[in-house]
Enzyme design. Structure first.
Site, short mmCIF file in Angstrom:
data_model
loop_
_atom_site.label_atom_id
_atom_site.label_comp_id
_atom_site.label_asym_id
_atom_site.label_seq_id
_atom_site.Cartn_x
_atom_site.Cartn_y
_atom_site.Cartn_z
N GLY A 1 -5.35 0.17 -0.83
CA GLY A 1 -6.68 0.54 -1.29
C GLY A 1 -7.28 -0.49 -2.23
N GLU B 1 0.43 -0.39 3.79
CA GLU B 1 0.56 1.06 4.00
C GLU B 1 1.63 1.42 5.02
OE1 GLU B 1 -2.31 -0.62 3.84
OE2 GLU B 1 -3.80 0.52 2.71
N GLU C 1 -8.76 -3.02 0.00
CA GLU C 1 -9.94 -2.40 0.62
C GLU C 1 -11.11 -2.33 -0.36
OE1 GLU C 1 -7.60 1.05 1.75
OE2 GLU C 1 -8.04 0.65 3.85
N ALA D 1 -3.77 2.73 -3.51
CA ALA D 1 -3.95 4.13 -3.90
C ALA D 1 -2.72 4.56 -4.69
CB ALA D 1 -4.12 4.99 -2.66
C1 HXC Z 1 1.47 4.38 -8.01
C2 HXC Z 1 2.33 2.32 -8.59
C3 HXC Z 1 1.78 1.74 -7.44
C4 HXC Z 1 1.01 2.58 -6.56
C5 HXC Z 1 2.83 0.21 -8.51
N1 HXC Z 1 2.99 1.35 -9.21
N2 HXC Z 1 2.09 0.43 -7.43
N3 HXC Z 1 2.18 3.62 -8.86
N4 HXC Z 1 0.90 3.88 -6.89
N5 HXC Z 1 0.41 2.09 -5.47
C6 HXC Z 1 3.74 1.53 -10.44
C7 HXC Z 1 5.23 1.53 -10.20
O1 HXC Z 1 5.68 2.79 -9.77
C8 HXC Z 1 5.75 1.17 -11.57
O2 HXC Z 1 5.69 2.32 -12.40
C9 HXC Z 1 4.72 0.20 -12.09
O3 HXC Z 1 3.52 0.45 -11.32
C10 HXC Z 1 5.12 -1.25 -11.86
O4 HXC Z 1 5.45 -1.43 -10.51
P1 HXC Z 1 6.82 -2.12 -10.00
O5 HXC Z 1 7.03 -1.71 -8.61
O6 HXC Z 1 7.91 -1.86 -10.98
O7 HXC Z 1 6.41 -3.67 -10.10
P2 HXC Z 1 6.90 -4.88 -9.17
O8 HXC Z 1 8.38 -4.81 -8.94
O9 HXC Z 1 6.35 -6.10 -9.81
O10 HXC Z 1 6.20 -4.64 -7.75
C11 HXC Z 1 4.80 -4.70 -7.67
C12 HXC Z 1 4.33 -4.15 -6.27
C13 HXC Z 1 4.98 -2.77 -6.02
C14 HXC Z 1 4.76 -5.14 -5.18
C15 HXC Z 1 2.82 -4.08 -6.31
O11 HXC Z 1 4.72 -1.95 -7.16
C16 HXC Z 1 4.47 -2.07 -4.81
O12 HXC Z 1 4.88 -2.38 -3.69
N6 HXC Z 1 3.56 -1.08 -5.01
C17 HXC Z 1 3.07 -0.28 -3.91
C18 HXC Z 1 2.08 -1.06 -3.09
C19 HXC Z 1 1.55 -0.24 -1.92
O13 HXC Z 1 2.33 0.21 -1.07
N7 HXC Z 1 0.23 -0.05 -1.87
C20 HXC Z 1 -0.41 0.72 -0.83
C21 HXC Z 1 -0.53 2.15 -1.26
S1 HXC Z 1 -1.21 3.16 0.03
P3 HXC Z 1 6.98 2.80 -13.26
O14 HXC Z 1 6.51 4.06 -13.88
O15 HXC Z 1 8.12 2.94 -12.32
O16 HXC Z 1 7.18 1.66 -14.24
C22 HXC Z 1 -2.85 2.88 -0.02
C23 HXC Z 1 -3.66 3.66 0.96
C24 HXC Z 1 -5.14 3.47 0.74
O17 HXC Z 1 -3.34 2.12 -0.80
C25 HXC Z 1 -5.89 4.65 1.25
C26 HXC Z 1 -7.33 4.67 0.79
C27 HXC Z 1 -7.57 4.66 -0.69
#
Ligand code: HXC
Length: 261
Positions: free
Chosen positions: A112, A135, A115, A65
């Site tokens: 997400g 998450e 999921e 998400a």
């Molecule tokens: C918004 C995101 C994002 C996310 C990555 N980006 N994941 N933006 N939401 N979930 C953005 C970053 O901010 C960054 O933007 C760009 O994408 C590249 O990401 P980096 O982090 O620089 O890349 P990298 O170092 O290669 O790491 C990749 C990654 C990491 C491991 C996937 O980005 C990460 O941990 N993302 C979050 C993953 C996460 O926690 N997902 C769960 C979310 S909660 P900028 O602008 O800085 O370049 C969820 C709840 C679901 O999903 C509920 C129901 C729908």
């Protein structure tokens, strides 16, 4: 309808939806989820389409998400909108879909994103795929089936470990434990998913729907209720012209010509 965050292509009887938000790792914003919902609805209503592929392209399936968008949300908003089950949204459509949907996962499928892939009928993964429910690392927990579908797919131990630690699973582990059906080289993944979907689309559509409903029953009901569902579905397949055609074609040593009736 023109889309900004996804790409939609039609290849024969297969509809391809490709998430396309490259600057944010295909993070699932509300706008992106809604576009997926609109595209799914259009493909489901299109009689020429027999199966659907949901892909994120070669680099990433979806990193979850949109955390930046979600950051400011409060309980009341999530509760009132039933987030992420927004009316007409992708989640709703994915979960209630009738045509088979294959997820083609390359790169990260996190939160997400994992999921969304698990809400599809099955997952084809590339060798670069990585699955996770991270998450807990951002102070929340899966909200679109992560704890439920992952546990059903890979069992309690792996699901607990992944949801409690945020550890990711690579493609090999995911195949070994049954989260994905097959691993395909990254450059071939989308084409292989489309080929697989085309194979399904060439079958009788109502029968494919019944197969899908019957397999789903294995996860919705106890064994005897599931077996009863299957037996009734099997009997009702004998009301389709396609069943008559399929068995006649076998006896006559020719390919069946299904009319989806
Ligand atoms: C918004 C995101 C994002 C996310 C990555 N980006 N994941 N933006 N939401 N979930 C953005 C970053 O901010 C960054 O933007 C760009 O994408 C590249 O990401 P980096 O982090 O620089 O890349 P990298 O170092 O290669 O790491 C990749 C990654 C990491 C491991 C996937 O980005 C990460 O941990 N993302 C979050 C993953 C996460 O926690 N997902 C769960 C979310 S909660 P900028 O602008 O800085 O370049 C969820 C709840 C679901 O999903 C509920 C129901 C729908």
């Amino acid at each position: 309808m023109s889309y900004e965050l996804i790409q939609v292509e039609i290849q024969g009887a297969v509809g391809l939806i490709r998430l396309h938000r490259p600057d944010a790792m295909n993070a699932l914003s509300v706008a992106l989820i809604n576009e997926v919902g609109v595209a799914l609805q259009a493909l489901e209503q299109d009689e020429a389409i027999g199966a659907i592929v949901l892909s994120g392209g070669e680099k990433v399936f979806a990193a979850g998400a949109d955390l930046k968008e979600m950051q400011s949300k409060a309980f009341t908003e999530l509760y009132l909108t039933d987030f992420p089950q927004l009316p007409g949204s992708g989640w709703e459509r994915l979960e209630r879909r009738r045509k088979p949907v294959i997820a083609a996962v390359s790169g990260y499928a996190l939160g997400g994103g994992c999921e969304m892939a698990m809400a599809c009928d099955f997952i084809l993964a590339s060798n670069t795929a990585r699955f996770g429910q991270p998450e807990i690392s951002v102070g929340t927990l899966p909200g679109a089936g992560g704890t439920q579908r992952l546990a059903r797919a890979v069992g309690k131990a792996k699901a607990m470990e992944m949801c409690l630690t945020g550890r990711m699973m690579d493609a090999e582990e995911a195949e070994r434990v049954g989260l994905v059906s097959r691993i395909v080289p990254v450059a071939e993944l989308e084409a292989e998913a489309i080929k697989t979907a085309a194979r399904i689309a060439a079958m009788s559509r109502p029968i494919a729907m019944m197969v899908k409903e019957s397999v789903d029953q294995a996860f919705e009901s106890g064994l005897s209720a599931g077996l009863m569902f299957e037996r009734r579905a099997f009997a009702s397949s004998f009301s389709f012209e396609d069943r008559t055609e399929g068995m006649a074609a076998f006896a006559e040593k020719r390919r069946p010509e299904f009319k989806h009736r």
